[in-house]
Design an enzyme around this catalytic site. Structure first.
Site, PDB file in Angstrom:
ATOM      1  N   LYS A   1      24.239-104.472 113.218  1.00 11.32           N
ATOM      2  CA  LYS A   1      23.231-105.080 114.084  1.00 11.32           C
ATOM      3  C   LYS A   1      21.827-104.833 113.522  1.00 11.32           C
ATOM      4  CE  LYS A   1      22.233-105.136 119.071  1.00 11.32           C
ATOM      5  NZ  LYS A   1      22.550-104.432 120.342  1.00 11.32           N
TER       6      LYS A   1
ATOM      7  N   ASP B   1      26.637 -92.780 119.268  1.00  8.53           N
ATOM      8  CA  ASP B   1      27.402 -93.938 118.784  1.00  8.53           C
ATOM      9  C   ASP B   1      28.646 -93.483 118.025  1.00  8.53           C
ATOM     10  OD1 ASP B   1      27.957 -96.641 118.565  1.00  8.53           O
ATOM     11  OD2 ASP B   1      26.636 -96.978 116.850  1.00  8.53           O
TER      12      ASP B   1
END
Length: 391
Positions: A49, A156
């Site tokens: 991303k 994450d």
């Protein structure tokens, strides 16, 4: 409604309070830029991303490296990732930041990392033995306990962000782009982690979370590995994700959690949550995965996948669980690679064993006018998303 009940981390609560401001004040960090001419891109490994990731060569010493070219985001976010990587450099199983360079034309920053010869997790996880899973989980815990002890939450944790060189049994926790400094009482953004690994605190919009978020994500990884179900909680969106969790952990404990912290549940959950009993972990065992499951594995999993973030094991407590007794015993016997925390030494000689003689890739040459910043696709062919492409 008086608002949510505050929460504080059970461990490493005041680490940053006791550190000098420059340790955690990443916005004031002055980045020292290296020389981008030292690196030549070889091939694209994947895209995330926030970045594109390339294998590259450091032409000054012929060593393989990984170059993560950051997409345009706020300077603040880039500084945060750099500061965290610098603070954690040299820690057990933490990916080593080797250099920070900037493309002279586009001014795009790029992070240069040690190279890890990673096996795609979708292939690797299908081949792991019971012992392998224990071993690699323990290696991840070393990295997590270290970063937590340094006042940092990863936020994450997922298979794509765990690089494993299975041949050398080397593991690295990567992609610190969402990582953040923990300050007790601070409210954080809940739009972190990847859906299948998001803790209940994120899904119910409880912002005063802490390091224990990483322990939930680790529990999701463990469940997917021992039950051979990837991902274990497979929600179609963030609302459905909590429903999938509730179908396993039950709705009763969920409402206890919500009541304990005085959390106001989004009304959208009213129609979709329903009522579910808590399932026994044994119900997920079948002939294909039973060789990976043991009573201690299920006990360990149960102590990670708890709604209440304060009830989850900490990374240090997890390392002391009986699930790891054989691993701990073996590492003690082997002298644990003679490194504190049992990590593999991160010397470049050790990292790059067997690849120091890689010739500089002449066919590619400097790409798009710069050794770092490539044209759209330097190899002129479709590039499959690599494991760890989110880096």
């Amino acid at each position: 409604m008086s608002g949510p009940v505050p929460s504080r981390a059970r461990v490493y609560t005041d680490v940053n309070t006791h550190r000098p401001r420059e340790y955690w004040d990443y916005e004031s960090h002055v980045v020292e830029w290296g020389n981008q001419d030292d690196y030549q891109l070889v091939r694209k490994l994947g895209r995330g991303k926030y970045s594109e990731v390339f294998e590259a060569i450091n032409i000054t010493n012929n060593e393989k490296v990984v170059v993560k070219i950051l997409k345009p985001v706020k300077k603040k976010k880039i500084k945060r990732e750099i500061k965290i990587l610098e603070n954690l450099r040299g820690g057990p199983n933490i990916i080593t930041l080797a250099d920070i360079v900037k493309d002279p034309v586009s001014r795009t920053p790029a992070l240069v990392f040690e190279h890890v010869n990673n096996t795609d997790f979708k292939q690797l996880y299908q081949t792991l033995t019971d012992y392998d899973i224990r071993f690699y989980m323990y290696e991840i815990l070393k990295a997590l306990d270290y970063c937590h002890s340094m006042g940092i939450m990863h936020r994450d944790v997922k298979p794509h962000n765990v690089m494993i060189d299975h041949e050398h049994r080397k593991l690295r926790l990567i992609d610190w782009g969402l990582a953040e400094f923990y300050h007790p009482g601070q409210e954080y953004n809940v739009r972190v982690a990847s859906r299948y690994f998001k803790g209940p605190e994120l899904l119910v919009d409880y912002q005063m979370y802490d390091y224990s978020l990483d322990m939930w994500s680790l529990g999701c990884m463990l469940a997917s590995m021992i039950f051979r179900k990837e991902p274990f909680f497979h929600g179609h969106d963030n609302y459905d994700q909590l429903v999938r969790i509730a179908k396993v952990l039950g709705t009763e404990d969920l409402y206890d959690y919500i009541d304990k912290y005085n959390i106001e549940l989004d009304p959208r959950f009213n129609d979709i949550l329903g009522r579910h009993s808590r399932k026994r972990w044994e119900r997920f065992v079948h002939s294909e995965n039973q060789h990976l499951v043991s009573p201690e594995a299920l006990d360990f999993l149960d102590k990670l996948l708890r709604y209440d973030h304060q009830s989850r094991l900490t990374a240090r407590e997890a390392m002391e669980h009986p699930y790891f007794y054989t691993v701990v015993k073996d590492q003690a016997r082997m002298g644990s690679s003679s490194m504190p925390g049992g990590s593999t030494p991160v010397s470049s000689a050790n990292m790059m064993s067997g690849i120091s003689s890689v010739p500089t890739p002449s066919p590619l040459g400097p790409l798009a006018g710069s050794p770092v910043i490539a044209a759209a696709n330097p190899l002129g062919m479709p590039v499959p998303a690599a494991a760890g492409a989110q880096q």
